[in-house]
Write a protein that holds these residues in place. Structure first.
Motif, short mmCIF file in Angstrom:
data_model
loop_
_atom_site.label_atom_id
_atom_site.label_comp_id
_atom_site.label_asym_id
_atom_site.label_seq_id
_atom_site.Cartn_x
_atom_site.Cartn_y
_atom_site.Cartn_z
N ASN A 161 0.85 -1.18 0.00
CA ASN A 161 0.00 0.00 0.00
C ASN A 161 0.89 1.24 0.00
N ARG A 166 -3.34 8.09 4.12
CA ARG A 166 -4.22 7.00 4.54
C ARG A 166 -4.78 7.34 5.92
N ASP A 173 -11.15 2.30 7.57
CA ASP A 173 -10.25 2.83 6.55
C ASP A 173 -11.04 3.75 5.62
N ARG A 175 -9.27 5.91 3.16
CA ARG A 175 -8.29 6.55 2.28
C ARG A 175 -8.85 6.88 0.91
N GLU A 569 -10.90 -0.01 -3.26
CA GLU A 569 -9.59 0.57 -3.00
C GLU A 569 -8.70 0.33 -4.22
#
Length: 787
Positions: A161, A166, A173, A175, A569
């Protein structure tokens, strides 16, 4: 780190400060001293008169006359009148148009067209951070601002990652749940604050507002826009760690229909508290607004940022603790300073058009094209080992690299309109969104000894792995490997197509009772190189009931849902970090459900907003990796819950005393897992208790003193449940002072992390290898000139 700054490197910032200061001062002193006449030529509101109602009025349309959009008044010529102190008008002189009059720490309304009520009456937790707070914190980057914001934890860039912004909101999460001017800013990013007007953190599942993801919340960044008045501002900053920075903000009213705004930034700096590190940036924002009449307004802008950093994964860990706990210097650097780098470049072209349709209805169209390039090669330390015979700690560092090229194209259309049904007043927002996201995921190949598919290489100089027998006595800062890195031809592409429909209804049942409803459908389709794909239809909704029991206070109960489809993501292809691959493409979307009960109070003449909320978010279909014999398989059978209480305050207590801050106390629990040992544990990667306060007081006319305090509890590693390794809790204290040398000249000083406390962001989540360390003590002196 060297504190020496070349004399030539000071020429540009000091020259700008001198020219603007004396130029601004001269103009300010030669301006007429007469007050303007009381007659002000303002825009007319062509909408039909509002229906009589006892409750607070709806938010004004952007095309309705505002103080910053009034035509210039004619100066009086007959006599000089002593000036009367008045509160600054939002939008004038480069101030935030959404802020409360005379209280810039308090944001009255959201910049989003989807949130139609004032923030004091919006039934959800929204932390709105204006640019004035960013300036007083000396937070020039998004990452630095997050460090001092309660309820958000910075995550780490891992082996799979990239190192970037982030964040985790309320344990989840987020991000890829960051929006700029109402559009998703997808992919890995390294964000700057030079062109930011305000940042809104929407807490709780935001599926009806933001779409996919947003389990714990979403972040909405609003950039600076042109306004109809002339304004010129420049800030020059000098600081410790060879910091030199210039910020310029110029707004020009061409005529009553056209205005331009330009923002620019240039920075050269090292990293406080680290033996190696650089943080060089430059960027600009050009924007134009055309308003040919009272019913039409369009703004077009171009944003560019270029960042060159020497990033740093931090210090090794041993026995679940950072090596600084065993006496290692906070500045110890375990990379190759002459080789490592992070280059990030982003360009965004966007347009926003607003049209008044009559009877208070408004159509808003947003278009956005974004392109970014991320290129990184750097070293990361591994876990330390201890030899009881020699009494030495030894370790090993390794090379990692990431290449990301991201393009996105988005269009949003929504219509706000009003209706009465049997005496009940409705404000509807109906909309349609389309977005195409395309990411190329790659790495770098070393020119010596490469195997053709790996991003690292081994040679006599040890650029892939290099060991040190004594962590307390080594130095690779001068190592200059005779190798070059080129792009790996084996790239992976990930594309996402999203089409969305949404509808919300803000209902005024009575003068005291409000009901807010919303629903959204997202058609989500992701495709990856190799024919791997997934197609999901996501349906989410929200409902909230608000009781305005006093004119300045509300109590609300809210419910909302969101969903995390696999592949959302898109900055990664590694399943461990949310990417889609052959092992995860069959997994169902994660489902998130949130409950919140809260209250909001406007105090001290409506110049301060205080809020408190109890919240609970449940996640089902949670993804986790499970060992099956000698292989790892992925499951969507996990579940966990996060709950807690949150407090926030923003605004002014008196004319001289400003306050901004918050506190979040969370608990979490894994309620279902294929790994029996995980059940009952808390979530990893999160600070469960966070606190921040910023306060300033004008002790004398023109002299303001301020201080800030931040606390973050211990953060444990782990991809789902808490692991055994962690970074310690810690307090950080900041100081600031501001002196108005002249009405248009301000000198500001900041000292962040006054006691040079060793603080950490987070540990590596998959194993006890290293811990990300925060910068040390920094000091800045800024000269701001505006006229």
């Amino acid at each position: 780190m060297s504190q020496v700054v070349k004399r030539s490197e000071l020429v540009v910032p000091m020259a700008v400060a001198t020219i603007v200061a004396f130029g601004g001062s001269a103009e300010a002193q030669t301006a007429p001293t007469e007050l303007p006449a009381l007659t002000v030529e303002a825009e007319k509101d062509v909408r039909k008169p509002a229906r009589p109602r006892k409750a607070a009025p709806r938010r004004a349309s952007p095309t309705t006359a505002r103080p910053d959009e009034s035509a210039a008044a004619t100066p009086a010529a007959s006599e000089t009148v002593a000036p009367v102190a008045t509160a600054p008008v939002p939008g004038e002189g480069g101030t935030n148009p959404n802020a409360a009059p005379g209280a810039p720490y308090k944001i009255d309304r959201s910049a989003s067209s989807k949130l139609v009520r004032p923030l004091a009456e919006t039934p959800r937790t929204v932390v709105a951070i204006p640019k004035e707070v960013m300036e007083d914190k000396a937070a020039t980057s998004f990452r630095e601002l997050v460090r001092t914001t309660a309820g958000i934890t910075l995550g780490s860039g891992e082996g799979g990652n990239p190192f970037g912004d982030r964040i985790f909101i309320r344990g989840f999460d987020a991000r890829n749940d960051v929006f700029v001017d109402g559009q998703r800013d997808s992919g890995v990013a390294v964000r700057e604050n030079f062109a930011t007007e305000q940042i809104e953190i929407l807490k709780g599942p935001s599926g009806t507002v933001a779409g996919r993801g947003s389990a714990g919340g979403a972040v909405a960044i609003e950039t600076k826009k042109p306004f109809f008045a002339d304004h010129y501002e420049a800030t020059t900053t000098l600081g410790t760690d060879a910091t030199r920075r210039i910020d310029i903000d110029v707004n020009k009213k061409i005529d009553e229909t056209f205005a331009l705004r330009a923002n620019g930034m240039w920075q050269k700096a090292e990293v406080a508290g680290r033996d190696q590190g650089r943080d060089d940036r430059w960027g600009g924002l050009l924007a134009a607004t055309w308003r040919p009449n009272e019913t039409f307004k369009t703004t077009v802008d171009w944003y560019h940022v270029d960042i060159d950093q020497l990033p740093d994964y931090g210090v090794p860990m041993y026995d679940g603790k950072p090596m600084t706990e065993y006496g290692l210097s906070r500045g110890a650097y375990f990379g190759l300073a002459k080789r490592d780098y992070l280059h990030y470049k982003q360009d965004i072209v966007s347009a926003k058009t607003e049209v008044m349709l009559g009877d208070g209805a408004k159509w808003t169209n947003r278009l956005r094209f974004g392109s970014s390039d991320y290129d990184m090669v750097l070293a990361k330390p591994g876990a330390a080992s201890f030899d009881p015979v020699t009494g030495l700690f030894s370790g090993r560092s390794s090379t990692t690299s990431h290449v990301r090229r991201n393009d996105s194209l988005a269009m949003t259309n929504d219509v706000e309109f009003h209706a009465d049904t049997w005496g009940v007043k409705h404000t509807f927002v109906a909309g349609f969104e389309m977005m195409r996201e395309h990411m190329v995921v790659g790495s770098k190949l070393c020119s010596i000894g490469s195997t053709g598919s790996t991003s690292t290489c081994t040679n006599a100089e040890g650029v892939t792995y290099w060991s040190y027998s004594n962590i307390f006595d080594f130095d690779f800062s001068n190592l200059d490997p005779a190798t070059t890195y080129t792009s790996n031809p084996n790239e992976t592409t990930v594309s996402i197509d999203t089409k969305s429909l949404y509808l919300s209804d803000a209902i005024d049942l009575t003068d005291r009772w409000r009901l807010d409803l919303g629903a959204r459908v997202d058609d989500f389709e992701v495709e990856r190189t190799g024919g791997i794909s997934r197609h999901d239809t996501l349906l989410n909704w929200n409902a909230a009931l608000t009781w305005k029991f006093w004119d300045n206070a509300t109590l609300y109960a809210a419910y909302g849902t969101s969903a995390n489809p696999i592949g959302a993501e898109l900055d990664v292809t590694n399943a461990s970090y949310g990417g889609i691959d052959a092992t995860t493409s069959a997994l169902a979307p994660e489902k998130n459900t949130s409950y919140e009960i809260g209250t909001k109070w406007q105090l001290f003449g409506n110049r301060l907003l205080a809020s408190a909320a109890l919240f609970r978010t449940e996640k089902d279909n949670a993804r986790e990796s499970v060992r099956s014999g000698s292989t790892t398989v992925w499951s969507d059978g996990g579940a966990y819950v996060v709950q807690g209480v949150e407090f926030n305050v923003a605004g002014k207590i008196t004319d001289r005393w400003s306050l901004f801050g918050g506190a979040v106390f969370m608990d979490s629990e894994v309620t279902k897992s294929a790994v029996a040992a995980n059940v009952g544990k808390r979530l990893g990667r999160n600070a469960h208790e966070t606190f921040n306060v910023l306060t300033k007081y004008e002790v004398l006319d023109g002299l303001t003193l301020g201080a800030g305090a931040t606390y973050k509890s211990r953060v444990y590693g782990g991809t789902l449940a808490e692991a055994t390794w962690s970074v310690p809790a810690g307090w950080r204290f900041d100081l600031m002072a501001e002196w108005k040398v002249r009405p248009n000249v301000t000198l500001r000083g900041n000292i962040n992390n006054v006691f040079d406390t060793v603080l950490f962001e987070t540990p590596y989540e998959n194993a006890a290898q290293y811990a990300h360390i925060q910068p040390g003590r920094v000091g800045y002196l800024s000269l701001n000139v505006k006229y």
